[in-house]
Each structure stands twice: as C-alpha cells, then as structure tokens.
Design a protein around this motif. Structure first.
Motif, PDB file in Angstrom:
ATOM      1  N   GLU A  60       0.847  -1.197   0.000  1.00  0.00           N
ATOM      2  CA  GLU A  60       0.000   0.000   0.000  1.00  0.00           C
ATOM      3  C   GLU A  60       0.879   1.242   0.000  1.00  0.00           C
ATOM      4  OE1 GLU A  60      -2.953   0.145   3.146  1.00  0.00           O
ATOM      5  OE2 GLU A  60      -2.888  -2.039   3.300  1.00  0.00           O
ATOM      6  N   VAL A  61       0.472   2.233  -0.774  1.00  0.00           N
ATOM      7  CA  VAL A  61       1.187   3.514  -0.796  1.00  0.00           C
ATOM      8  C   VAL A  61       0.155   4.631  -0.780  1.00  0.00           C
ATOM      9  CG1 VAL A  61       2.828   4.986  -2.020  1.00  0.00           C
ATOM     10  CG2 VAL A  61       3.038   2.519  -2.195  1.00  0.00           C
ATOM     11  N   SER A  62       0.400   5.647   0.041  1.00  0.00           N
ATOM     12  CA  SER A  62      -0.526   6.782   0.106  1.00  0.00           C
ATOM     13  C   SER A  62       0.260   8.035   0.492  1.00  0.00           C
ATOM     14  CB  SER A  62      -1.636   6.521   1.125  1.00  0.00           C
ATOM     15  OG  SER A  62      -1.084   6.322   2.416  1.00  0.00           O
ATOM     16  N   ILE A  63      -0.418   9.155   0.470  1.00  0.00           N
ATOM     17  CA  ILE A  63       0.160  10.420   0.922  1.00  0.00           C
ATOM     18  C   ILE A  63      -0.501  10.755   2.244  1.00  0.00           C
ATOM     19  CG2 ILE A  63       0.492  12.856   0.400  1.00  0.00           C
ATOM     20  CD1 ILE A  63       0.281  12.118  -2.592  1.00  0.00           C
ATOM     21  N   ASP A  66       0.564  15.168   6.165  1.00  0.00           N
ATOM     22  CA  ASP A  66       1.698  16.098   6.118  1.00  0.00           C
ATOM     23  C   ASP A  66       2.341  16.170   4.735  1.00  0.00           C
ATOM     24  OD1 ASP A  66       1.419  16.732   8.833  1.00  0.00           O
ATOM     25  OD2 ASP A  66       2.662  15.019   9.421  1.00  0.00           O
ATOM     26  N   GLY A  67       1.825  15.395   3.779  1.00  0.00           N
ATOM     27  CA  GLY A  67       2.371  15.397   2.425  1.00  0.00           C
ATOM     28  C   GLY A  67       3.493  14.394   2.207  1.00  0.00           C
ATOM     29  N   ASN A  68       3.779  13.571   3.222  1.00  0.00           N
ATOM     30  CA  ASN A  68       4.801  12.536   3.079  1.00  0.00           C
ATOM     31  C   ASN A  68       4.200  11.289   2.449  1.00  0.00           C
ATOM     32  OD1 ASN A  68       6.891  14.024   4.390  1.00  0.00           O
ATOM     33  ND2 ASN A  68       5.913  13.558   6.338  1.00  0.00           N
ATOM     34  N   ILE A  69       5.049  10.517   1.806  1.00  0.00           N
ATOM     35  CA  ILE A  69       4.627   9.235   1.255  1.00  0.00           C
ATOM     36  C   ILE A  69       4.642   8.233   2.404  1.00  0.00           C
ATOM     37  CG2 ILE A  69       5.197   7.385  -0.365  1.00  0.00           C
ATOM     38  CD1 ILE A  69       4.270  10.056  -1.647  1.00  0.00           C
ATOM     39  N   PHE A  70       3.571   7.491   2.529  1.00  0.00           N
ATOM     40  CA  PHE A  70       3.436   6.464   3.560  1.00  0.00           C
ATOM     41  C   PHE A  70       3.234   5.137   2.845  1.00  0.00           C
ATOM     42  CE2 PHE A  70       0.779   3.911   6.430  1.00  0.00           C
ATOM     43  CZ  PHE A  70       1.593   3.904   7.543  1.00  0.00           C
ATOM     44  N   ALA A  71       4.046   4.141   3.169  1.00  0.00           N
ATOM     45  CA  ALA A  71       3.931   2.833   2.527  1.00  0.00           C
ATOM     46  C   ALA A  71       3.937   1.746   3.594  1.00  0.00           C
ATOM     47  CB  ALA A  71       5.074   2.617   1.551  1.00  0.00           C
ATOM     48  N   MET A  72       3.249   0.656   3.274  1.00  0.00           N
ATOM     49  CA  MET A  72       3.209  -0.508   4.159  1.00  0.00           C
ATOM     50  C   MET A  72       3.409  -1.752   3.316  1.00  0.00           C
ATOM     51  SD  MET A  72      -0.026   0.564   6.596  1.00  0.00           S
ATOM     52  CE  MET A  72      -0.249  -1.097   7.116  1.00  0.00           C
ATOM     53  N   PHE A  85       8.622 -10.180   8.212  1.00  0.00           N
ATOM     54  CA  PHE A  85       8.225  -9.013   8.984  1.00  0.00           C
ATOM     55  C   PHE A  85       7.276  -8.161   8.169  1.00  0.00           C
ATOM     56  CE2 PHE A  85      12.081  -7.885   6.706  1.00  0.00           C
ATOM     57  CZ  PHE A  85      11.835  -6.614   6.213  1.00  0.00           C
ATOM     58  N   THR A  86       6.616  -7.245   8.848  1.00  0.00           N
ATOM     59  CA  THR A  86       5.835  -6.211   8.186  1.00  0.00           C
ATOM     60  C   THR A  86       6.558  -4.889   8.416  1.00  0.00           C
ATOM     61  OG1 THR A  86       4.439  -5.882  10.119  1.00  0.00           O
ATOM     62  CG2 THR A  86       3.640  -7.434   8.466  1.00  0.00           C
ATOM     63  N   PHE A  87       6.273  -3.902   7.577  1.00  0.00           N
ATOM     64  CA  PHE A  87       6.972  -2.629   7.725  1.00  0.00           C
ATOM     65  C   PHE A  87       6.058  -1.474   7.380  1.00  0.00           C
ATOM     66  CE2 PHE A  87       7.584  -3.669   3.285  1.00  0.00           C
ATOM     67  CZ  PHE A  87       7.311  -2.463   2.660  1.00  0.00           C
ATOM     68  N   LYS A  88       6.501  -0.293   7.834  1.00  0.00           N
ATOM     69  CA  LYS A  88       5.904   0.988   7.451  1.00  0.00           C
ATOM     70  C   LYS A  88       7.054   1.874   6.989  1.00  0.00           C
ATOM     71  CE  LYS A  88       2.273   0.739  10.898  1.00  0.00           C
ATOM     72  NZ  LYS A  88       1.717   1.313  12.120  1.00  0.00           N
ATOM     73  N   TRP A  89       6.820   2.617   5.918  1.00  0.00           N
ATOM     74  CA  TRP A  89       7.802   3.569   5.400  1.00  0.00           C
ATOM     75  C   TRP A  89       7.230   4.965   5.449  1.00  0.00           C
ATOM     76  CZ3 TRP A  89       9.617   1.659  -0.112  1.00  0.00           C
ATOM     77  CH2 TRP A  89      10.454   0.572   0.023  1.00  0.00           C
ATOM     78  N   MET A 100      12.059   3.630   7.974  1.00  0.00           N
ATOM     79  CA  MET A 100      11.322   2.368   7.955  1.00  0.00           C
ATOM     80  C   MET A 100      11.284   1.779   9.360  1.00  0.00           C
ATOM     81  SD  MET A 100      11.923  -1.037   5.610  1.00  0.00           S
ATOM     82  CE  MET A 100      12.942  -2.160   6.559  1.00  0.00           C
ATOM     83  N   TRP A 101      10.073   1.369   9.768  1.00  0.00           N
ATOM     84  CA  TRP A 101       9.867   0.687  11.044  1.00  0.00           C
ATOM     85  C   TRP A 101       9.393  -0.721  10.741  1.00  0.00           C
ATOM     86  CZ3 TRP A 101       8.055   5.426   9.615  1.00  0.00           C
ATOM     87  CH2 TRP A 101       8.545   6.530  10.292  1.00  0.00           C
ATOM     88  N   GLU A 102       9.868  -1.671  11.526  1.00  0.00           N
ATOM     89  CA  GLU A 102       9.512  -3.075  11.319  1.00  0.00           C
ATOM     90  C   GLU A 102       8.713  -3.596  12.502  1.00  0.00           C
ATOM     91  OE1 GLU A 102      13.266  -5.038  10.983  1.00  0.00           O
ATOM     92  OE2 GLU A 102      13.752  -4.044   9.107  1.00  0.00           O
ATOM     93  N   SER A 103       7.901  -4.606  12.217  1.00  0.00           N
ATOM     94  CA  SER A 103       7.239  -5.352  13.280  1.00  0.00           C
ATOM     95  C   SER A 103       7.208  -6.815  12.859  1.00  0.00           C
ATOM     96  CB  SER A 103       5.831  -4.820  13.553  1.00  0.00           C
ATOM     97  OG  SER A 103       5.032  -4.891  12.393  1.00  0.00           O
ATOM     98  N   ALA A 104       7.229  -7.672  13.839  1.00  0.00           N
ATOM     99  CA  ALA A 104       7.212  -9.109  13.581  1.00  0.00           C
ATOM    100  C   ALA A 104       5.771  -9.598  13.627  1.00  0.00           C
ATOM    101  CB  ALA A 104       8.053  -9.837  14.624  1.00  0.00           C
TER     102      ALA A 104
END
Length: 149
Positions: A60-63, A66-72, A85-89, A100-104
């Motif tokens: 998934e990718v969105s804005i 705050d105008g930043n790109i957010f991806a999961m 793992f799963t992640f957020k960007w 990038m943050w990770e979670s198990a």
C-alpha cells in the motif's frame, strides 16, 4: 549591464552547487512511480553477524496529511532461516529522507523491532540506503535496497 549579469550568474551557479544534489520530488510522482518490489542486504556493523539478503514488497502507498509518502508491506530477511516481517515507510518528498519501522507478525520471530532505519531514497527512486539503530542498545546496521530485477 553585461558586467553585472556575469557576477549574478556566477553567484546563482554557486548557490545551486552548494545546495547539494537533493532534489524535491512531487508526492504524486513518488506515489505513482515508487517500485513495489525491492531486494538488497542488511548488514550489522558487528562483523561477526552474516550479511542478510533482504526482500521487500510494498502493498500500500498513500500520501499522509503532512504530504509525506506512507507505505506498508511485507519483507523477509535471510538469516540462515527466513524471518518475515511487516513494515511501514515514510518518505519526505522535499528531502527524500526515508524511515522504515519493522514489526514481527509472530512474536517468536528472531527480529529486533526496537528501532528504525533512517536514510534516504535517491531521486530516481531506485536506491534506498538507511542506517538501522536499535533503540535499547545503540547497535547499528546498514540497509541497502534496489528495485527487484
């Protein structure tokens, strides 16, 4: 008049050179052109640990507001065994700063999630370089990703 234009031109050239090579990109451009499949490596600075081949899939990718790109998405490290793992960007389109943050997905996974990868994505959207820092210990490692070929 020509004598005045030459110093102004040289001054402007110097300003552009000093400002570095960071180029702001339009958030919509990143949203539409960010590769979805990445591969690369993660390498702890502690050289006793092996290099870990890494794959990342952006789902998934969105804005964000705050105008930043957010991806999961999902990823894997090969540590001699596969660790999922799963992640957020977050990507700042103005500076191309990346985090990038990770979670198990499973608590039994062999994955350190207390920290984040901080770095940048290049203006061609084809190289991510980031430094992982473990919050509790300060241990660090390097993440390097390119679009999957």
């Amino acid at each position: 008049m020509k004598r005045l234009l030459i110093p102004i031109f040289l001054l402007l050239c110097g300003v552009f050179l000093i400002s570095g090579n960071t180029v702001a990109l339009d958030a919509d451009y990143i949203l539409n052109n960010l590769p979805r499949d990445w591969e690369g490596t993660f390498t702890w600075h502690d050289e006793s640990r092996p290099v870990q081949p890494t794959t990342i899939t952006v789902n998934e990718v969105s804005i964000d507001p705050d105008g930043n790109i957010f991806a999961m998405g999902d990823g894997e490290y090969d540590k001699g065994h596969i660790v999922e793992f799963t992640f957020k960007w977050s990507i700042n389109p103005e500076t191309l700063n990346f985090e990038m943050w990770e979670s198990a997905p499973m608590s039994t996974e062999d994955l350190e999630t207390g920290g984040s990868h901080v770095g940048e994505i290049n203006e061609d959207l084809d190289v991510i370089e980031a430094l992982w820092t473990t919050t509790s210990t300060g241990e660090q490692g390097d993440l390097y990703l390119e679009p999957e070929k």
